[in-house]
Design an enzyme around this catalytic site. Structure first.
Site, PDB file in Angstrom:
ATOM      1  N   ASP A  37       0.825  -1.227   0.000  1.00  0.00           N
ATOM      2  CA  ASP A  37       0.000   0.000   0.000  1.00  0.00           C
ATOM      3  C   ASP A  37       0.852   1.269   0.000  1.00  0.00           C
ATOM      4  OD1 ASP A  37       0.789  -0.526   2.623  1.00  0.00           O
ATOM      5  OD2 ASP A  37      -1.127   0.049   3.529  1.00  0.00           O
ATOM      6  N   SER A  68     -19.303   2.083  24.625  1.00  0.00           N
ATOM      7  CA  SER A  68     -18.965   0.831  23.946  1.00  0.00           C
ATOM      8  C   SER A  68     -19.041  -0.297  24.953  1.00  0.00           C
ATOM      9  CB  SER A  68     -17.553   0.891  23.362  1.00  0.00           C
ATOM     10  OG  SER A  68     -17.099  -0.418  23.070  1.00  0.00           O
ATOM     11  N   GLY A 123      -7.707  -5.367  17.801  1.00  0.00           N
ATOM     12  CA  GLY A 123      -6.248  -5.444  17.816  1.00  0.00           C
ATOM     13  C   GLY A 123      -5.689  -6.725  17.239  1.00  0.00           C
ATOM     14  N   GLY A 125      -5.747  -7.351  13.917  1.00  0.00           N
ATOM     15  CA  GLY A 125      -5.406  -7.134  12.518  1.00  0.00           C
ATOM     16  C   GLY A 125      -6.585  -7.322  11.579  1.00  0.00           C
ATOM     17  N   ASP A 173      -7.924  -0.317   4.661  1.00  0.00           N
ATOM     18  CA  ASP A 173      -8.883  -0.824   5.644  1.00  0.00           C
ATOM     19  C   ASP A 173     -10.251  -0.183   5.444  1.00  0.00           C
ATOM     20  OD1 ASP A 173      -6.684  -2.084   6.562  1.00  0.00           O
ATOM     21  OD2 ASP A 173      -6.578  -1.043   8.482  1.00  0.00           O
ATOM     22  N   TYR A 225       7.796  -1.718  11.319  1.00  0.00           N
ATOM     23  CA  TYR A 225       7.002  -1.177  10.211  1.00  0.00           C
ATOM     24  C   TYR A 225       7.688   0.067   9.652  1.00  0.00           C
ATOM     25  CZ  TYR A 225       3.038   1.069   7.838  1.00  0.00           C
ATOM     26  OH  TYR A 225       2.219   1.682   6.909  1.00  0.00           O
TER      27      TYR A 225
HETATM   28  P1  ADP Z   1      -7.342  -3.516  14.611  1.00  0.00           P
HETATM   29  O1  ADP Z   1      -7.878  -2.453  13.718  1.00  0.00           O
HETATM   30  O2  ADP Z   1      -6.421  -4.444  13.910  1.00  0.00           O
HETATM   31  O3  ADP Z   1      -8.392  -4.264  15.351  1.00  0.00           O
HETATM   32  P2  ADP Z   1      -6.188  -1.247  15.900  1.00  0.00           P
HETATM   33  O4  ADP Z   1      -5.137  -1.100  16.954  1.00  0.00           O
HETATM   34  O5  ADP Z   1      -5.999  -0.552  14.611  1.00  0.00           O
HETATM   35  O6  ADP Z   1      -6.432  -2.811  15.705  1.00  0.00           O
HETATM   36  O7  ADP Z   1      -7.571  -0.707  16.478  1.00  0.00           O
HETATM   37  C1  ADP Z   1      -8.044  -1.201  17.718  1.00  0.00           C
HETATM   38  C2  ADP Z   1      -8.558  -0.040  18.550  1.00  0.00           C
HETATM   39  O8  ADP Z   1      -9.780   0.491  17.960  1.00  0.00           O
HETATM   40  C3  ADP Z   1      -8.966  -0.461  19.940  1.00  0.00           C
HETATM   41  O9  ADP Z   1      -7.865  -0.460  20.823  1.00  0.00           O
HETATM   42  C4  ADP Z   1      -9.985   0.592  20.318  1.00  0.00           C
HETATM   43  O10 ADP Z   1      -9.342   1.781  20.716  1.00  0.00           O
HETATM   44  C5  ADP Z   1     -10.677   0.862  18.989  1.00  0.00           C
HETATM   45  N1  ADP Z   1     -11.885   0.025  18.845  1.00  0.00           N
HETATM   46  C6  ADP Z   1     -12.129  -0.889  17.899  1.00  0.00           C
HETATM   47  N2  ADP Z   1     -13.349  -1.453  18.061  1.00  0.00           N
HETATM   48  C7  ADP Z   1     -13.895  -0.885  19.143  1.00  0.00           C
HETATM   49  C8  ADP Z   1     -15.131  -1.053  19.854  1.00  0.00           C
HETATM   50  N3  ADP Z   1     -16.053  -1.935  19.461  1.00  0.00           N
HETATM   51  N4  ADP Z   1     -15.330  -0.281  20.951  1.00  0.00           N
HETATM   52  C9  ADP Z   1     -14.415   0.604  21.356  1.00  0.00           C
HETATM   53  N5  ADP Z   1     -13.232   0.794  20.733  1.00  0.00           N
HETATM   54  C10 ADP Z   1     -12.962   0.063  19.651  1.00  0.00           C
HETATM   55 MG    MG Z   2      -6.729  -0.969  12.717  1.00  0.00          MG
END
Ligand code: ADP
Ligand code: MG
Length: 384
Positions: A37, A68, A123, A125, A173, A225
């Site tokens: 990308d 949430s 978290g 991926g 994404d 990365y």
């Molecule tokens: P990934 O996108 O791979 O799951 P990221 O680190 O990019 O991992 O994003 C994860 C973060 O997004 C979480 O730590 C949180 O801050 C936020 N997040 C994702 N889904 C939720 C949810 N359902 N409720 C609250 N926060 C969320």
């Molecule tokens: Mg992410």
């Protein structure tokens, strides 16, 4: 309770009224095209059946409250906090970031109450981040009757993540999560941002994709990365091209001969061959040859393991075990140093392949993996 009902129940419990509606956005996996990308190259993600659902209603006073199920405490913020990246932190930054991106784009964003529930693992991926951003974006656009065509949503959601949350990610994404279509993968040219829906009819071919959450702890992923990215940028500069996308696979040997050190050569070889593998995968899918994409997936994995050096033992173990158990192809998906593996399998063999991976993990003393069988699904939408 299913995820949509959990969002509704959470909304009722938290705010004591009914939501005006519910909006959903899925997680995603990248079928092939890793670390291409930011080299202006190609990726081929698809949307998952797992979704994040936001129940929402307008709220007077131009403030936003979000709850949430991942956190007991709701977070409330107003325009002043939303207008200053960093003021809202933690998970609610993903929500405030969307308000910020919309306001920065000139929209009059309605105050709202939101309740979030999700089946997308956080978290791992699978892009729970793009899922929450996109579901919130869809909700706010509808609630406010904002004039924002869906073609512009991925860029705005990406801005929320890049500029408000402060996470440097590409457009993949959000594109996959917003534009995904059932039975299709999304062929995305990261330079032009052109997208094309490519038929990816696993069901029709009697196949499935098994997603294996490696549960490997992310080891130094951010620094690694950044180092890969730097390496690619420097190589492009040495080769006198805008990005490694501009090196066709036919010119690879000549390009490698112009690079000084072996590590850089391996990095470049990964990106150039990976771009070609995406194109080859698209060609096979267009021809309806889904099963034949397996060897390309496996070759992608070998390239990430040996040339880009972004895999870890848990990931390599999952790939090897899946292949030994009869998968047509398997590869790590995502940035690396943990995250998920995907394997292309006969639909009827998915459970046996999952069991074989779990057994291989146990033999090596790794934390048991998560496994999930998926079909390409639809993107962000309002629920009925
Ligand atoms: P990934 O996108 O791979 O799951 P990221 O680190 O990019 O991992 O994003 C994860 C973060 O997004 C979480 O730590 C949180 O801050 C936020 N997040 C994702 N889904 C939720 C949810 N359902 N409720 C609250 N926060 C969320
Ligand atoms: Mg992410």
């Amino acid at each position: 309770m299913n995820v949509a009902d959990r969002a509704t129940a959470g909304f009722r419990q938290r705010y004591g009224v009914e939501p005006a509606g519910r909006w959903a956005a899925p997680g995603r996996v990248n079928l092939i095209g890793e670390h291409t990308d930011y080299n202006d190259g190609f990726v081929l993600p698809f949307a998952l059946p797992l979704r994040t659902v936001v129940a929402a209603a307008p709220a007077p006073g131009g403030r936003w409250t979000v709850w949430s199920e991942l956190d007991d405490e709701p977070v409330e913020f107003g325009a002043a906090e939303a207008d200053e990246p960093g003021r809202v932190d933690g998970w609610a930054a993903y929500v405030a970031g969307v308000v910020w991106a919309l306001r920065a784009d000139g929209h009059d964003v309605p105050g709202a109450r939101l309740a979030v529930a999700s089946d997308v693992p956080v978290g791992s991926g699978l892009s729970s981040s793009a899922a929450i951003e996109s579901a919130v974006l869809a909700a706010l656009v509808d609630l406010g009757g904002l004039d924002l065509p869906a073609g512009r949503w991925p860029r705005l959601a990406q801005r929320a993540e890049n500029d408000y949350v402060g996470a440097p990610t590409g457009i993949m994404d959000q594109s996959a999560v917003i534009r995904g279509r059932a039975g299709h993968a999304l062929f995305l040219d990261c330079r032009t941002e052109e997208v094309e829906q490519i038929p990816f009819d696993l069901d029709g071919a009697g196949l499935a994709v098994l997603v294996i959450d490696s549960r490997a702890p992310h080891r130094h992923a951010d620094g690694e990365y950044a180092a890969r990215r730097r390496s690619c940028e420097q190589a492009a500069a040495t080769l006198g091209v805008t990005a490694l996308r501009d090196v066709p696979v036919a010119d690879l040997d000549a390009a490698l001969a112009r690079l000084g050190d072996d590590e850089t050569r391996r990095r470049v070889r990964h990106v150039v061959t990976e771009n070609q593998r995406v194109l080859d995968t698209v060609a096979l899918l267009r021809a309806g040859r889904v099963r034949d994409t397996g060897p390309l997936l496996t070759a992608s994995h070998a390239s990430m393991r040996d040339d880009f050096e972004i895999t870890v033992p848990e990931i390599d173990t999952a790939v090897e075990a899946a292949l030994s158990a009869g998968a047509y192809g398997a590869r790590m998906t995502g940035g690396g140093f943990g995250g998920c593996v995907l394997a292309l399998v006969d639909a009827g063999a998915a459970d046996a392949v999952a069991a074989a991976v779990t057994e291989a993990y146990a033999e090596r003393g790794f934390t048991a993996p998560g496994t999930l069988t998926v079909q390409p699904s639809g993107g962000a939408t309002r629920l009925g």
